[in-house]
Design an enzyme around this catalytic site. Structure first.
Site, PDB file in Angstrom:
ATOM      1  N   CYS A 121      11.406  13.124  -9.282  1.00  0.00           N
ATOM      2  CA  CYS A 121      11.716  13.589 -10.642  1.00  0.00           C
ATOM      3  C   CYS A 121      11.639  12.406 -11.607  1.00  0.00           C
ATOM      4  CB  CYS A 121      13.120  14.186 -10.662  1.00  0.00           C
ATOM      5  SG  CYS A 121      13.756  14.484 -12.321  1.00  0.00           S
ATOM      6  N   HIS A 147       5.834  -0.744  -2.683  1.00  0.00           N
ATOM      7  CA  HIS A 147       5.365  -0.078  -3.909  1.00  0.00           C
ATOM      8  C   HIS A 147       5.409   1.444  -3.785  1.00  0.00           C
ATOM      9  CE1 HIS A 147       3.028  -3.957  -5.143  1.00  0.00           C
ATOM     10  NE2 HIS A 147       4.317  -4.089  -5.254  1.00  0.00           N
ATOM     11  N   ASN A 180       0.828  -1.204   0.000  1.00  0.00           N
ATOM     12  CA  ASN A 180       0.000   0.000   0.000  1.00  0.00           C
ATOM     13  C   ASN A 180       0.864   1.258   0.000  1.00  0.00           C
ATOM     14  OD1 ASN A 180      -2.035  -1.837   0.074  1.00  0.00           O
ATOM     15  ND2 ASN A 180      -2.394  -1.633   2.271  1.00  0.00           N
ATOM     16  N   ASN A 186      -8.332 -12.822   4.504  1.00  0.00           N
ATOM     17  CA  ASN A 186      -8.950 -12.336   3.272  1.00  0.00           C
ATOM     18  C   ASN A 186     -10.360 -12.921   3.190  1.00  0.00           C
ATOM     19  OD1 ASN A 186      -9.687 -11.777   0.550  1.00  0.00           O
ATOM     20  ND2 ASN A 186      -7.537 -11.747  -0.027  1.00  0.00           N
TER      21      ASN A 186
HETATM   22  P1  OAD Z   1      -6.025  -6.300  -4.932  1.00  0.00           P
HETATM   23  O1  OAD Z   1      -7.100  -5.318  -5.173  1.00  0.00           O
HETATM   24  O2  OAD Z   1      -5.491  -7.107  -6.066  1.00  0.00           O
HETATM   25  O3  OAD Z   1      -6.529  -7.366  -3.829  1.00  0.00           O
HETATM   26  C1  OAD Z   1      -7.154  -6.936  -2.646  1.00  0.00           C
HETATM   27  C2  OAD Z   1      -7.502  -8.184  -1.845  1.00  0.00           C
HETATM   28  O4  OAD Z   1      -8.017  -7.767  -0.593  1.00  0.00           O
HETATM   29  C3  OAD Z   1      -8.571  -9.069  -2.498  1.00  0.00           C
HETATM   30  O5  OAD Z   1      -8.105 -10.416  -2.494  1.00  0.00           O
HETATM   31  C4  OAD Z   1      -9.785  -8.903  -1.588  1.00  0.00           C
HETATM   32  O6  OAD Z   1     -10.553 -10.089  -1.482  1.00  0.00           O
HETATM   33  C5  OAD Z   1      -9.149  -8.533  -0.260  1.00  0.00           C
HETATM   34  N1  OAD Z   1      -9.992  -7.703   0.613  1.00  0.00           N
HETATM   35  C6  OAD Z   1     -10.958  -6.815   0.247  1.00  0.00           C
HETATM   36  N2  OAD Z   1     -11.472  -6.204   1.352  1.00  0.00           N
HETATM   37  C7  OAD Z   1     -10.786  -6.716   2.434  1.00  0.00           C
HETATM   38  C8  OAD Z   1     -10.839  -6.470   3.846  1.00  0.00           C
HETATM   39  N3  OAD Z   1     -11.690  -5.583   4.372  1.00  0.00           N
HETATM   40  N4  OAD Z   1      -9.988  -7.154   4.654  1.00  0.00           N
HETATM   41  C9  OAD Z   1      -9.117  -8.078   4.124  1.00  0.00           C
HETATM   42  N5  OAD Z   1      -9.011  -8.347   2.788  1.00  0.00           N
HETATM   43  C10 OAD Z   1      -9.840  -7.660   1.962  1.00  0.00           C
HETATM   44  O7  OAD Z   1      -4.847  -5.526  -4.170  1.00  0.00           O
HETATM   45  P2  OAD Z   1      -3.334  -5.958  -3.928  1.00  0.00           P
HETATM   46  O8  OAD Z   1      -3.180  -7.429  -3.742  1.00  0.00           O
HETATM   47  O9  OAD Z   1      -2.792  -5.091  -2.871  1.00  0.00           O
HETATM   48  O10 OAD Z   1       0.412  -2.239  -7.406  1.00  0.00           O
HETATM   49  O11 OAD Z   1      -2.680  -5.538  -5.338  1.00  0.00           O
HETATM   50  C11 OAD Z   1      -1.296  -5.603  -5.470  1.00  0.00           C
HETATM   51  C12 OAD Z   1      -0.800  -4.446  -6.309  1.00  0.00           C
HETATM   52  O12 OAD Z   1      -1.555  -4.378  -7.546  1.00  0.00           O
HETATM   53  C13 OAD Z   1      -0.982  -3.081  -5.700  1.00  0.00           C
HETATM   54  O13 OAD Z   1       0.007  -2.739  -4.784  1.00  0.00           O
HETATM   55  C14 OAD Z   1      -0.928  -2.188  -6.926  1.00  0.00           C
HETATM   56  C15 OAD Z   1      -1.880  -2.994  -7.800  1.00  0.00           C
HETATM   57  O14 OAD Z   1      -1.768  -2.725  -9.131  1.00  0.00           O
HETATM   58  C16 OAD Z   1       0.891  -1.312  -8.231  1.00  0.00           C
HETATM   59  O15 OAD Z   1       0.222  -0.413  -8.654  1.00  0.00           O
HETATM   60  C17 OAD Z   1       2.309  -1.505  -8.611  1.00  0.00           C
END
Ligand code: OAD
Length: 248
Positions: free
Chosen positions: A129, A121, A104, A218
Site C-alpha cells: 500500500c 531493494h 536485485n 565483474n
Molecule cells: P548496474 O546496472 O549499475 O551495474 C551492473 C554491473 O554488472 C555493471 O558494473 C556491469 O559491468 C556488471 N555486469 C554486467 N553483466 C554482468 C555479468 N554477466 N556478470 C557479472 N557482472 C556483470 O546495477 P546495480 O549495481 O545492481 O536500485 O545497480 C544498483 C541499483 O541501482 C539497483 O538495485 C537499482 C538501480 O537503480 C534501485 O532501483 C533502488
C-alpha cells in the site's frame, strides 16, 4: 578464453568460514534480466530513474510507473537462474556463516535455492500500500480493474511495487544484518554491481576496513576493483562455478 582463478584465491576460500556475498543486476544479466547502467542495454540508459523509481514519480503518474513495473514483472516471470546462481547455493552449504545480500528484486537467488538471502531493494513481485506500506495479496491485485489497483488498507492508498525507490530507506533489519556480516566476514564477494548506489555499495568497503578479503566479479572495472584483493574480470556464470568447484 576460459578464466582461471587467480593464485591465492583457493587458499583464501578454504581458510574462510564466514562469507558475505553482495550481488547486483549483473548477477541476473545472463538469465536475461537487463541491468541498469550497462551501455546501450541498461534500463537507465533509455529511461530516467526520476521518472519511474521515486515516490514522487509514482505520485505524478501512478499508471505509467505501475505499467512499467508490470512489464518488468512479466519479463522476470519468464527467466530462470543460471549456473552462477546454483554455484552460490553450493557455497551457502559449504561455509559455516553465509549471507547473500542482493540489490536485485527478481527472486532468482531464492528460485535457485539460496536460503540466507536479504533483499536490500525489496522484491518486484510483491505489492504494498502506497500509504501504509502494508502488503497487498496477489488475488486483490489480479482481480482489480483499476490501474494501479486501489489499496484495501487505506482510502487514499494505491498498490505499488514492493521495491525500494530512490530517496527511500532500505529495510532496516536487512541492512543491519548485511552491515554486521560485512564487519564479521572473512571473505566478501561483490558480484555484478557497479558499486554506485548507496548504502549497498559501501558494504565491500566496510568488509575491507574490517580486514576481510574482497573478491569482485565483474567484466568491467568499478570503484572497488583497485582495492579488492581479487578482481575477476569475468561474468557471474563463468566465475562462480569455478569458485564453487575450488571448495574442498
Ligand atoms: P548496474 O546496472 O549499475 O551495474 C551492473 C554491473 O554488472 C555493471 O558494473 C556491469 O559491468 C556488471 N555486469 C554486467 N553483466 C554482468 C555479468 N554477466 N556478470 C557479472 N557482472 C556483470 O546495477 P546495480 O549495481 O545492481 O536500485 O545497480 C544498483 C541499483 O541501482 C539497483 O538495485 C537499482 C538501480 O537503480 C534501485 O532501483 C533502488
Amino acid at each position: 578464453m576460459p578464466i582461471k582463478l587467480p593464485e591465492g584465491l583457493n587458499t583464501a576460500l578454504n581458510n574462510a568460514d564466514n562469507v558475505l556475498v553482495l550481488t547486483g543486476a549483473g548477477m541476473s544479466a545472463e538469465s536475461g534480466v537487463p541491468t541498469f547502467r550497462d551501455a546501450q542495454t541498461g534500463l537507465w540508459e533509455k529511461l530516467r530513474p526520476e521518472d519511474l523509481a521515486t515516490p514522487e514519480a509514482f505520485q505524478r503518474n501512478p499508471k505509467m510507473v505501475w505499467d512499467w513495473y508490470e512489464e518488468r514483472r512479466s519479463n522476470i516471470h519468464k527467466v530462470v537462474p543460471h549456473a552462477g546462481h546454483f554455484a552460490l547455493v553450493e557455497m551457502e552449504r559449504h561455509f559455516e556463516h553465509f549471507l547473500l545480500a542482493t540489490q536485485n528484486v527478481d527472486s532468482l537467488h531464492q528460485q535457485a535455492g539460496s536460503k540466507q538471502v536479504v533483499e536490500l531493494h525489496g522484491n518486484i513481485m510483491l505489492s504494498i500500500c502506497s500509504e501504509t506500506g502494508k502488503p497487498i495479496d496477489d488475488e486483490w491485485i489480479t482481480t482489480s480493474t483499476d490501474t494501479p489497483p486501489k489499496s484495501p488498507h487505506h482510502p487514499l492508498g494505491l498498490a505499488r511495487p514492493g521495491v525500494v525507490w530512490f530517496g527511500e530507506g532500505l529495510p532496516a533489519d536487512f541492512l543491519r544484518r548485511a552491515t554486521a556480516a560485512a564487519r564479521d566476514c572473512d571473505i566478501c564477494f561483490s558480484i555484478g554491481t557497479s558499486t554506485l548506489v548507496q548504502p549497498a555499495a559501501s558494504l565491500p568497503f566496510v568488509a575491507l576496513d574490517s580486514g576481510a578479503i574482497v573478491v569482485e566479479i565483474n567484466p568491467v572495472p568499478t570503484a572497488l576493483s583497485t582495492q579488492a584483493q581479487f578482481s575477476l574480470q569475468a561474468t557471474a556464470a563463468e566465475a562462480l562455478p569455478l569458485i564453487a568447484a575450488a571448495l574442498t
